[in-house]
Design a protein around this motif. Sequence first.
Motif, PDB file in Angstrom:
ATOM      1  N   ILE A 149       0.744  -1.283  -0.098  1.00  0.00           N
ATOM      2  CA  ILE A 149       0.007  -0.035   0.178  1.00  0.00           C
ATOM      3  C   ILE A 149       0.810   1.378  -0.084  1.00  0.00           C
ATOM      4  N   ILE A 150       2.042   1.220   0.658  1.00  0.00           N
ATOM      5  CA  ILE A 150       2.993   2.270   0.585  1.00  0.00           C
ATOM      6  C   ILE A 150       3.762   2.634  -0.602  1.00  0.00           C
ATOM      7  N   ILE A 151       3.294   3.378  -1.187  1.00  0.00           N
ATOM      8  CA  ILE A 151       3.739   3.685  -2.731  1.00  0.00           C
ATOM      9  C   ILE A 151       5.312   3.638  -2.790  1.00  0.00           C
ATOM     10  N   GLY A 152       5.685   2.800  -3.706  1.00  0.00           N
ATOM     11  CA  GLY A 152       7.045   2.621  -4.090  1.00  0.00           C
ATOM     12  C   GLY A 152       7.888   1.690  -3.049  1.00  0.00           C
ATOM     13  N   ALA A 153       7.340   1.575  -1.729  1.00  0.00           N
ATOM     14  CA  ALA A 153       8.092   0.716  -0.605  1.00  0.00           C
ATOM     15  C   ALA A 153       8.633  -0.596  -1.177  1.00  0.00           C
ATOM     16  N   GLN A 154       7.716  -1.242  -1.967  1.00  0.00           N
ATOM     17  CA  GLN A 154       8.233  -2.541  -2.433  1.00  0.00           C
ATOM     18  C   GLN A 154       9.618  -2.605  -3.173  1.00  0.00           C
ATOM     19  N   TYR A 155       9.856  -1.500  -3.893  1.00  0.00           N
ATOM     20  CA  TYR A 155      11.275  -1.553  -4.347  1.00  0.00           C
ATOM     21  C   TYR A 155      12.449  -1.703  -3.424  1.00  0.00           C
ATOM     22  N   VAL A 156      12.299  -1.293  -2.452  1.00  0.00           N
ATOM     23  CA  VAL A 156      13.327  -1.392  -1.414  1.00  0.00           C
ATOM     24  C   VAL A 156      13.220  -2.682  -0.764  1.00  0.00           C
ATOM     25  N   GLU A 157      12.190  -3.272  -0.470  1.00  0.00           N
ATOM     26  CA  GLU A 157      11.931  -4.645  -0.051  1.00  0.00           C
ATOM     27  C   GLU A 157      12.568  -5.533  -1.186  1.00  0.00           C
ATOM     28  N   ALA A 158      12.268  -5.267  -2.416  1.00  0.00           N
ATOM     29  CA  ALA A 158      12.622  -6.186  -3.591  1.00  0.00           C
ATOM     30  C   ALA A 158      14.100  -6.309  -3.656  1.00  0.00           C
ATOM     31  N   ALA A 159      14.736  -5.044  -3.496  1.00  0.00           N
ATOM     32  CA  ALA A 159      16.232  -4.927  -3.542  1.00  0.00           C
ATOM     33  C   ALA A 159      17.029  -5.807  -2.825  1.00  0.00           C
ATOM     34  N   GLY A 160      16.270  -5.908  -1.343  1.00  0.00           N
ATOM     35  CA  GLY A 160      16.808  -6.661  -0.283  1.00  0.00           C
ATOM     36  C   GLY A 160      17.041  -8.127  -0.607  1.00  0.00           C
ATOM     37  N   ASP A 180       3.110   5.242 -12.372  1.00  0.00           N
ATOM     38  CA  ASP A 180       3.840   6.192 -12.623  1.00  0.00           C
ATOM     39  C   ASP A 180       3.996   7.299 -11.417  1.00  0.00           C
ATOM     40  N   GLY A 181       3.038   7.094 -10.725  1.00  0.00           N
ATOM     41  CA  GLY A 181       3.345   7.579  -9.288  1.00  0.00           C
ATOM     42  C   GLY A 181       4.341   7.271  -8.502  1.00  0.00           C
ATOM     43  N   GLY A 182       4.388   6.112  -8.505  1.00  0.00           N
ATOM     44  CA  GLY A 182       5.361   5.472  -7.553  1.00  0.00           C
ATOM     45  C   GLY A 182       6.828   5.989  -8.324  1.00  0.00           C
ATOM     46  N   SER A 183       7.077   6.148  -9.264  1.00  0.00           N
ATOM     47  CA  SER A 183       8.316   6.495  -9.830  1.00  0.00           C
ATOM     48  C   SER A 183       8.756   7.732  -9.184  1.00  0.00           C
ATOM     49  N   SER A 184       7.833   8.671  -8.663  1.00  0.00           N
ATOM     50  CA  SER A 184       8.417   9.799  -8.103  1.00  0.00           C
ATOM     51  C   SER A 184       8.827   9.759  -6.547  1.00  0.00           C
ATOM     52  N   GLU A 185       8.547   8.559  -6.094  1.00  0.00           N
ATOM     53  CA  GLU A 185       8.849   8.222  -4.672  1.00  0.00           C
ATOM     54  C   GLU A 185      10.279   7.885  -4.407  1.00  0.00           C
ATOM     55  N   GLY A 186      11.136   8.385  -3.620  1.00  0.00           N
ATOM     56  CA  GLY A 186      12.215   8.057  -3.303  1.00  0.00           C
ATOM     57  C   GLY A 186      12.583   6.480  -2.941  1.00  0.00           C
ATOM     58  N   ASP A 187      11.731   6.015  -2.382  1.00  0.00           N
ATOM     59  CA  ASP A 187      11.898   4.291  -2.061  1.00  0.00           C
ATOM     60  C   ASP A 187      12.220   3.783  -3.806  1.00  0.00           C
ATOM     61  N   THR A 188      11.491   4.133  -4.711  1.00  0.00           N
ATOM     62  CA  THR A 188      11.700   3.627  -5.974  1.00  0.00           C
ATOM     63  C   THR A 188      12.992   3.719  -6.417  1.00  0.00           C
ATOM     64  N   TYR A 189      13.539   4.838  -6.419  1.00  0.00           N
ATOM     65  CA  TYR A 189      14.918   5.117  -6.970  1.00  0.00           C
ATOM     66  C   TYR A 189      15.966   4.139  -6.056  1.00  0.00           C
ATOM     67  N   GLU A 190      15.711   4.635  -4.532  1.00  0.00           N
ATOM     68  CA  GLU A 190      16.707   3.874  -3.820  1.00  0.00           C
ATOM     69  C   GLU A 190      16.758   2.540  -3.704  1.00  0.00           C
ATOM     70  N   GLY A 191      15.453   1.878  -4.258  1.00  0.00           N
ATOM     71  CA  GLY A 191      15.643   0.376  -4.405  1.00  0.00           C
ATOM     72  C   GLY A 191      16.642  -0.003  -5.708  1.00  0.00           C
ATOM     73  N   ILE A 192      15.978   0.728  -6.794  1.00  0.00           N
ATOM     74  CA  ILE A 192      16.781   0.392  -8.141  1.00  0.00           C
ATOM     75  C   ILE A 192      18.348   0.740  -8.022  1.00  0.00           C
ATOM     76  N   ASN A 193      18.784   1.867  -7.172  1.00  0.00           N
ATOM     77  CA  ASN A 193      20.326   2.189  -6.992  1.00  0.00           C
ATOM     78  C   ASN A 193      20.697   1.267  -6.064  1.00  0.00           C
ATOM     79  N   PHE A 194      20.054   0.751  -5.005  1.00  0.00           N
ATOM     80  CA  PHE A 194      20.967  -0.263  -4.133  1.00  0.00           C
ATOM     81  C   PHE A 194      21.083  -1.599  -5.082  1.00  0.00           C
ATOM     82  N   ALA A 195      20.190  -2.032  -5.775  1.00  0.00           N
ATOM     83  CA  ALA A 195      20.197  -3.182  -6.666  1.00  0.00           C
ATOM     84  C   ALA A 195      21.341  -2.997  -7.523  1.00  0.00           C
ATOM     85  N   SER A 196      21.381  -1.845  -8.137  1.00  0.00           N
ATOM     86  CA  SER A 196      22.474  -1.650  -9.167  1.00  0.00           C
ATOM     87  C   SER A 196      23.750  -1.539  -8.560  1.00  0.00           C
ATOM     88  N   ALA A 197      23.978  -0.795  -7.331  1.00  0.00           N
ATOM     89  CA  ALA A 197      25.277  -0.855  -6.785  1.00  0.00           C
ATOM     90  C   ALA A 197      25.847  -2.231  -6.380  1.00  0.00           C
TER      91      ALA A 197
END
Length: 374
Positions: A149-160, A180-197
Amino acid sequence: MSNSKEILDFNKQIELQDNSFPMMQILNEEGKIVDQEGLKAAALSDEKLVELFKKMLFARQVDIRCMKLAKQGRMGFFGPHAGQEASQMASSFAFTDEDWLFPGYRDLPQIYSKGWPIWKGLLWSRGHQLGNEYETEDGKPVNSWFPQIIIGAQYVEAAGVALGLKKRKKDAVAFAYTGDGGSSEGDTYEGINFASAYKAPLVAFIQNNGYAISTPRKFQTAAKHLAAKGWAAGAPSIVVDGMDAIAMYLASKKAREWAVAGNGPVVIETITNRLEPHSTAGDDPLRYRTQDELDGWWKKEPLVRMRKFLIDKKIWDEKQEEAYVAELDALIDENIKKANAVEKQKISSFIKNTLEVPGQAMAEQIAKFESEGK
């Protein structure tokens, strides 16, 4: 040697952003193949094409029936997904049961594809605790997180989880969905960035369905393409026609191959459209978009073009579809009955489920409500 004039040409930079993400399309709005090489690379047999279309029909029928339940006051929270059947079902069709799904609240169809029973999805929408048990009817675990339900939070969880899969040397990936709304959330970028790093195996879907609740995509960000946000993290990023099931399958298949091989994440922006309200919680889409716009998108939605393609190939027809939809309705009816038969939660059970070991005050509340039959 640097060229300061070229580097400082900011208009040119904007132009380059606009031209860097051509949209991949294999099946056009008329149901015709426009990329034969792409069709060949997808390697979908006639049987697999029909199986995929059936999954899309399943998602649509679940949507239709859940909207009816919502209007009758029998549903709870529901995020309609009509128009996103290719983006959701054709993408998830490329993953395995060993892969871990991280859905948003509009992505219940992908969990069903993994074997999660519909009745549990209905209970999740109603806020029942049994709706957060992720296993099949026969008790096998379903590799899916709850619909976030928390927009974008699943990206951080998925990265872990993706990093965990890498460390355990699993032949599996994590795949996550947001809008598209979720792409504006910090969690989305943070998850992608963590996975990429950490080169963690993550496939990140941004379903650009046109509206973040009532905010049109054009007012939400000046980014020419949402996929460009993956570039900031060093992840390969592409744009795909999210109404085209074959293109979605091929993109997802190739992204999974890249990620599971140890190369890190892939970001896929899917161009689709939400054809119904944002949710059943009182949203009226005609307050922020026009009927003409909606009518235009309904003409090029995923089922229309895939149906035309299969009928032209003579591997599908109207009678088959009528029979299959009847099967789906019977299945959904059975699941509705099962969900309705589950004992309603009481106030005491809500308190019991808050902590594993209730504190003194909570224990007193539990005893009080239980004595009152609540």
